[in-house]
Design a protein around this motif. Structure first.
Motif, PDB file in Angstrom:
ATOM      1  N   ARG A   3      21.190 -53.060  15.644  1.00 52.65           N
ATOM      2  CA  ARG A   3      21.934 -54.684  15.604  1.00 52.65           C
ATOM      3  C   ARG A   3      20.994 -55.480  15.017  1.00 52.65           C
ATOM      4  O   ARG A   3      19.829 -55.538  15.299  1.00 52.65           O
ATOM      5  CB  ARG A   3      22.693 -54.940  16.686  1.00 52.65           C
ATOM      6  CG  ARG A   3      23.737 -53.868  17.149  1.00 52.65           C
ATOM      7  CD  ARG A   3      24.953 -53.929  16.635  1.00 52.65           C
ATOM      8  NE  ARG A   3      26.094 -53.244  16.907  1.00 52.65           N
ATOM      9  CZ  ARG A   3      27.196 -53.567  16.905  1.00 52.65           C
ATOM     10  NH1 ARG A   3      27.714 -54.460  16.901  1.00 52.65           N
ATOM     11  NH2 ARG A   3      28.206 -52.543  17.511  1.00 52.65           N
ATOM     12  N   ARG A   5      19.410 -59.567  15.225  1.00 56.37           N
ATOM     13  CA  ARG A   5      18.847 -60.535  16.049  1.00 56.37           C
ATOM     14  C   ARG A   5      20.093 -61.501  16.334  1.00 56.37           C
ATOM     15  O   ARG A   5      20.305 -62.084  17.366  1.00 56.37           O
ATOM     16  CB  ARG A   5      17.526 -61.123  15.726  1.00 56.37           C
ATOM     17  CG  ARG A   5      16.255 -60.304  15.807  1.00 56.37           C
ATOM     18  CD  ARG A   5      15.127 -61.237  15.342  1.00 56.37           C
ATOM     19  NE  ARG A   5      13.916 -60.611  15.506  1.00 56.37           N
ATOM     20  CZ  ARG A   5      13.011 -60.892  16.203  1.00 56.37           C
ATOM     21  NH1 ARG A   5      12.893 -62.098  16.653  1.00 56.37           N
ATOM     22  NH2 ARG A   5      12.245 -60.310  16.310  1.00 56.37           N
ATOM     23  N   ARG A   6      20.880 -61.559  15.311  1.00 56.07           N
ATOM     24  CA  ARG A   6      21.964 -62.516  15.380  1.00 56.07           C
ATOM     25  C   ARG A   6      22.817 -62.247  16.408  1.00 56.07           C
ATOM     26  O   ARG A   6      23.430 -62.908  17.074  1.00 56.07           O
ATOM     27  CB  ARG A   6      22.614 -62.811  14.112  1.00 56.07           C
ATOM     28  CG  ARG A   6      23.678 -63.911  14.122  1.00 56.07           C
ATOM     29  CD  ARG A   6      24.121 -64.067  12.643  1.00 56.07           C
ATOM     30  NE  ARG A   6      25.427 -64.593  12.598  1.00 56.07           N
ATOM     31  CZ  ARG A   6      26.550 -64.497  11.837  1.00 56.07           C
ATOM     32  NH1 ARG A   6      26.420 -63.237  11.292  1.00 56.07           N
ATOM     33  NH2 ARG A   6      27.580 -65.325  12.089  1.00 56.07           N
ATOM     34  N   ASP A   7      23.204 -60.996  16.265  1.00 55.62           N
ATOM     35  CA  ASP A   7      24.216 -60.283  17.096  1.00 55.62           C
ATOM     36  C   ASP A   7      23.600 -60.417  18.788  1.00 55.62           C
ATOM     37  O   ASP A   7      24.466 -60.598  19.686  1.00 55.62           O
ATOM     38  CB  ASP A   7      24.466 -58.854  16.857  1.00 55.62           C
ATOM     39  CG  ASP A   7      25.172 -58.666  15.823  1.00 55.62           C
ATOM     40  OD1 ASP A   7      25.985 -59.632  15.382  1.00 55.62           O
ATOM     41  OD2 ASP A   7      25.204 -57.533  14.999  1.00 55.62           O
ATOM     42  N   LYS A   9      21.528 -62.553  19.781  1.00 57.55           N
ATOM     43  CA  LYS A   9      21.745 -63.976  20.184  1.00 57.55           C
ATOM     44  C   LYS A   9      23.055 -64.150  20.756  1.00 57.55           C
ATOM     45  O   LYS A   9      23.453 -65.081  21.663  1.00 57.55           O
ATOM     46  CB  LYS A   9      21.375 -64.898  19.164  1.00 57.55           C
ATOM     47  CG  LYS A   9      19.649 -64.738  18.965  1.00 57.55           C
ATOM     48  CD  LYS A   9      19.258 -65.998  17.806  1.00 57.55           C
ATOM     49  CE  LYS A   9      17.810 -65.799  17.746  1.00 57.55           C
ATOM     50  NZ  LYS A   9      17.530 -66.687  16.324  1.00 57.55           N
ATOM     51  N   TRP A  10      24.040 -63.987  20.103  1.00 59.33           N
ATOM     52  CA  TRP A  10      25.567 -64.162  20.607  1.00 59.33           C
ATOM     53  C   TRP A  10      25.662 -63.376  22.063  1.00 59.33           C
ATOM     54  O   TRP A  10      26.453 -63.853  22.657  1.00 59.33           O
ATOM     55  CB  TRP A  10      26.349 -63.674  19.432  1.00 59.33           C
ATOM     56  CG  TRP A  10      26.438 -64.596  18.203  1.00 59.33           C
ATOM     57  CD1 TRP A  10      26.312 -64.551  17.078  1.00 59.33           C
ATOM     58  CD2 TRP A  10      27.092 -65.912  18.352  1.00 59.33           C
ATOM     59  NE1 TRP A  10      26.412 -65.620  16.367  1.00 59.33           N
ATOM     60  CE2 TRP A  10      27.262 -66.277  17.319  1.00 59.33           C
ATOM     61  CE3 TRP A  10      27.662 -66.637  19.426  1.00 59.33           C
ATOM     62  CZ2 TRP A  10      27.611 -67.704  17.012  1.00 59.33           C
ATOM     63  CZ3 TRP A  10      28.521 -67.923  19.226  1.00 59.33           C
ATOM     64  CH2 TRP A  10      28.257 -68.458  17.804  1.00 59.33           C
ATOM     65  N   VAL A  11      25.412 -62.055  21.989  1.00 58.27           N
ATOM     66  CA  VAL A  11      25.442 -61.362  23.393  1.00 58.27           C
ATOM     67  C   VAL A  11      24.717 -62.222  24.380  1.00 58.27           C
ATOM     68  O   VAL A  11      25.306 -62.307  25.495  1.00 58.27           O
ATOM     69  CB  VAL A  11      25.030 -60.007  23.395  1.00 58.27           C
ATOM     70  CG1 VAL A  11      24.925 -59.305  24.652  1.00 58.27           C
ATOM     71  CG2 VAL A  11      25.921 -59.315  22.273  1.00 58.27           C
ATOM     72  N   LEU A  13      24.267 -65.408  24.517  1.00 64.13           N
ATOM     73  CA  LEU A  13      24.923 -66.711  24.841  1.00 64.13           C
ATOM     74  C   LEU A  13      26.154 -66.486  25.550  1.00 64.13           C
ATOM     75  O   LEU A  13      26.517 -66.965  26.338  1.00 64.13           O
ATOM     76  CB  LEU A  13      25.213 -67.438  23.493  1.00 64.13           C
ATOM     77  CG  LEU A  13      25.880 -68.630  23.839  1.00 64.13           C
ATOM     78  CD1 LEU A  13      25.174 -69.787  24.063  1.00 64.13           C
ATOM     79  CD2 LEU A  13      26.347 -69.211  22.314  1.00 64.13           C
ATOM     80  N   GLY A  14      26.811 -65.269  25.310  1.00 62.37           N
ATOM     81  CA  GLY A  14      28.050 -64.733  25.975  1.00 62.37           C
ATOM     82  C   GLY A  14      27.760 -64.527  27.592  1.00 62.37           C
ATOM     83  O   GLY A  14      28.558 -64.947  28.265  1.00 62.37           O
ATOM     84  N   THR A  16      25.187 -65.314  29.328  1.00 66.98           N
ATOM     85  CA  THR A  16      24.878 -66.981  30.098  1.00 66.98           C
ATOM     86  C   THR A  16      26.001 -67.471  30.259  1.00 66.98           C
ATOM     87  O   THR A  16      26.021 -68.270  31.488  1.00 66.98           O
ATOM     88  CB  THR A  16      23.774 -67.556  29.272  1.00 66.98           C
ATOM     89  OG1 THR A  16      22.629 -66.733  28.765  1.00 66.98           O
ATOM     90  CG2 THR A  16      23.621 -68.829  29.757  1.00 66.98           C
ATOM     91  N   SER A  17      26.955 -67.654  29.334  1.00 67.91           N
ATOM     92  CA  SER A  17      28.195 -68.500  29.516  1.00 67.91           C
ATOM     93  C   SER A  17      28.993 -67.888  30.606  1.00 67.91           C
ATOM     94  O   SER A  17      29.447 -68.845  31.623  1.00 67.91           O
ATOM     95  CB  SER A  17      28.979 -68.696  28.370  1.00 67.91           C
ATOM     96  OG  SER A  17      28.308 -69.166  27.194  1.00 67.91           O
TER      97      SER A  17
END
Length: 90
Positions: A3, A5-7, A9-11, A13-14, A16-17
């Protein structure tokens, strides 16, 4: 498995949220619980005070056992050197 790096980062962020939501929710629940059950609040407060007293007692006991590095002011050497008898100068 491959996958971007962008994916990733989104994971991140999710995750952490969701963790932030869980933390704030649990803090709100504990706050409500402590304000509604006064006996629980007092028990935690007194237990904390007893624990601090225990820590201070242990600290004092350990300094007496090893020998305290603190010396009373009367036994400390003076930081100002005194002139020997008969010496002249300003």
């Amino acid at each position: 498995m491959a996958r971007s790096r962008r994916d990733a980062k989104w994971v991140g962020l999710g995750v952490t949220s969701v963790n932030a939501v869980w933390i704030f929710g649990s803090l709100a629940g504990v706050t409500v619980l402590l304000t509604r059950v006064q006996v629980l609040y007092e028990t935690i407060r007194i237990s904390g005070a007893v624990y601090l007293l225990y820590l201070s007692f242990q600290m004092l006991r350990s300094t007496r056992r090893r020998g305290s590095p603190y010396r009373p002011p009367s036994s400390r050497p003076s930081p100002v050197r005194e002139r020997p008898p008969g010496a002249s100068g300003p």
